[in-house]
Write a protein that holds these residues in place. Structure first.
Motif, mmCIF file in Angstrom:
data_model
loop_
_atom_site.group_PDB
_atom_site.id
_atom_site.type_symbol
_atom_site.label_atom_id
_atom_site.label_comp_id
_atom_site.label_asym_id
_atom_site.label_seq_id
_atom_site.Cartn_x
_atom_site.Cartn_y
_atom_site.Cartn_z
ATOM 1 N N GLU A 25 0.816 -1.391 -0.116
ATOM 2 C CA GLU A 25 -0.138 0.033 -0.097
ATOM 3 C C GLU A 25 0.858 1.114 -0.038
ATOM 4 O OE1 GLU A 25 -3.189 0.137 3.044
ATOM 5 O OE2 GLU A 25 -3.419 -2.120 2.664
ATOM 6 N N ILE A 26 2.088 1.183 0.312
ATOM 7 C CA ILE A 26 3.079 2.145 0.420
ATOM 8 C C ILE A 26 3.853 2.383 -0.933
ATOM 9 C CG2 ILE A 26 4.819 3.415 1.519
ATOM 10 C CD1 ILE A 26 4.040 1.781 4.048
ATOM 11 N N VAL A 27 4.346 1.400 -1.405
ATOM 12 C CA VAL A 27 5.205 1.484 -2.545
ATOM 13 C C VAL A 27 4.452 0.602 -3.666
ATOM 14 C CG1 VAL A 27 7.370 0.924 -3.593
ATOM 15 C CG2 VAL A 27 7.232 1.805 -1.210
ATOM 16 N N LYS A 28 4.163 1.165 -4.827
ATOM 17 C CA LYS A 28 3.670 0.595 -5.889
ATOM 18 C C LYS A 28 4.208 0.610 -7.286
ATOM 19 C CE LYS A 28 -1.061 1.354 -3.674
ATOM 20 N NZ LYS A 28 -2.384 1.939 -3.860
ATOM 21 N N THR A 29 5.056 1.755 -7.312
ATOM 22 C CA THR A 29 5.695 2.062 -8.594
ATOM 23 C C THR A 29 7.136 2.371 -8.213
ATOM 24 O OG1 THR A 29 5.337 4.617 -8.627
ATOM 25 C CG2 THR A 29 3.270 3.104 -9.561
ATOM 26 N N ASP A 30 7.755 2.565 -9.296
ATOM 27 C CA ASP A 30 9.204 2.938 -9.157
ATOM 28 C C ASP A 30 9.326 4.438 -8.458
ATOM 29 O OD1 ASP A 30 10.061 0.532 -10.177
ATOM 30 O OD2 ASP A 30 10.459 1.415 -12.327
ATOM 31 N N LYS A 31 8.408 5.366 -8.899
ATOM 32 C CA LYS A 31 8.321 6.705 -8.439
ATOM 33 C C LYS A 31 8.157 6.587 -6.795
ATOM 34 C CE LYS A 31 6.509 11.193 -9.059
ATOM 35 N NZ LYS A 31 6.881 11.614 -7.405
ATOM 36 N N ASP A 32 7.420 5.688 -6.499
ATOM 37 C CA ASP A 32 7.249 5.604 -5.308
ATOM 38 C C ASP A 32 8.107 5.188 -4.374
ATOM 39 O OD1 ASP A 32 4.266 6.263 -5.404
ATOM 40 O OD2 ASP A 32 3.810 4.064 -5.553
ATOM 41 N N VAL A 33 9.074 4.313 -4.781
ATOM 42 C CA VAL A 33 10.358 3.902 -4.168
ATOM 43 C C VAL A 33 11.245 4.909 -4.196
ATOM 44 C CG1 VAL A 33 12.193 2.469 -4.546
ATOM 45 C CG2 VAL A 33 10.237 1.580 -5.161
ATOM 46 N N ILE A 34 11.285 6.023 -5.014
ATOM 47 C CA ILE A 34 12.258 7.098 -5.072
ATOM 48 C C ILE A 34 11.497 8.192 -3.767
ATOM 49 C CG2 ILE A 34 12.977 9.115 -6.179
ATOM 50 C CD1 ILE A 34 13.014 7.246 -8.679
ATOM 51 N N ASP A 35 10.344 8.405 -3.973
ATOM 52 C CA ASP A 35 9.694 9.180 -2.936
ATOM 53 C C ASP A 35 9.836 8.646 -1.740
ATOM 54 O OD1 ASP A 35 9.155 10.912 -5.259
ATOM 55 O OD2 ASP A 35 6.792 10.092 -5.312
ATOM 56 N N PHE A 36 9.621 7.409 -1.493
ATOM 57 C CA PHE A 36 9.654 6.769 -0.158
ATOM 58 C C PHE A 36 11.063 6.855 0.602
ATOM 59 C CE2 PHE A 36 10.714 3.358 2.654
ATOM 60 C CZ PHE A 36 9.737 3.883 3.953
ATOM 61 N N THR A 37 12.035 6.789 -0.378
ATOM 62 C CA THR A 37 13.351 6.581 0.114
ATOM 63 C C THR A 37 13.952 8.100 0.479
ATOM 64 O OG1 THR A 37 13.924 4.924 -1.630
ATOM 65 C CG2 THR A 37 15.754 6.287 -0.774
ATOM 66 N N VAL A 38 13.845 9.033 -0.275
ATOM 67 C CA VAL A 38 13.722 10.650 0.163
ATOM 68 C C VAL A 38 13.016 10.848 1.255
ATOM 69 C CG1 VAL A 38 13.447 12.896 -0.498
ATOM 70 C CG2 VAL A 38 14.122 11.329 -2.242
ATOM 71 N N VAL A 39 11.898 10.554 1.588
ATOM 72 C CA VAL A 39 10.998 10.954 2.784
ATOM 73 C C VAL A 39 11.791 10.056 3.983
ATOM 74 C CG1 VAL A 39 8.958 10.738 4.060
ATOM 75 C CG2 VAL A 39 8.743 11.517 1.757
ATOM 76 N N PHE A 40 12.011 8.632 3.840
ATOM 77 C CA PHE A 40 12.399 7.918 4.938
ATOM 78 C C PHE A 40 13.810 8.542 5.445
ATOM 79 C CE2 PHE A 40 14.760 4.274 6.671
ATOM 80 C CZ PHE A 40 13.968 3.760 7.403
ATOM 81 N N PHE A 41 14.827 8.552 4.401
ATOM 82 C CA PHE A 41 16.144 9.120 5.087
ATOM 83 C C PHE A 41 16.165 10.474 5.384
ATOM 84 C CE2 PHE A 41 17.190 5.044 2.612
ATOM 85 C CZ PHE A 41 17.829 4.542 3.809
ATOM 86 N N GLU A 42 15.225 11.346 4.926
ATOM 87 C CA GLU A 42 15.153 12.855 5.414
ATOM 88 C C GLU A 42 14.752 12.796 6.867
ATOM 89 O OE1 GLU A 42 12.928 14.998 2.881
ATOM 90 O OE2 GLU A 42 14.643 15.773 1.778
ATOM 91 N N ALA A 43 13.678 11.660 7.138
ATOM 92 C CA ALA A 43 13.282 11.877 8.487
ATOM 93 C C ALA A 43 14.330 11.079 9.486
ATOM 94 C CB ALA A 43 11.939 10.761 8.730
ATOM 95 N N LEU A 44 15.095 9.996 8.998
ATOM 96 C CA LEU A 44 16.230 9.479 9.761
ATOM 97 C C LEU A 44 17.165 10.589 10.022
ATOM 98 C CD1 LEU A 44 17.439 6.946 10.614
ATOM 99 C CD2 LEU A 44 18.718 6.550 8.565
#
Length: 88
Positions: A25-44
């Motif tokens: 439900e979070i990652v469905k496309t390649d763009k979702d992977v990129i967006d999630f990666t940016v958000v995850f590591f910015e939060a970290l």
């Protein structure tokens, strides 16, 4: 993220990164992977920034380069990284 055991903290962060990437439900496309990666590591990074001011010996983690053995992968951490990181 645990600063008492850096390797454990990194392993934990990567564990949750992997779990979220596998969530349909979070990652469905390649763009979702990129967006999630940016958000995850910015939060970290934000979490590390919050805790950084409480560290007694920050000199040990700045102005260094960490290289993964038997690869060309390396991460450089410098004082400018912590001072000039842009907030979104």
């Amino acid at each position: 993220m645990s600063f008492l055991s850096p390797l454990k903290g990194i392993a934990c962060a990567l564990f949750y990164f992997d779990k979220y990437l596998g969530h349909s439900e979070i990652v469905k496309t390649d763009k979702d992977v990129i967006d999630f990666t940016v958000v995850f590591f910015e939060a970290l990074i934000d979490e590390i920034q919050l805790r950084k001011s409480t560290l007694e010996y920050t000199e040990t983690i700045v102005d260094r380069t960490y290289k993964l053995e038997k690869t060309d992968f390396a991460v450089s951490v410098g004082r400018m990284f912590f001072r000039n990181r842009k907030k979104c």
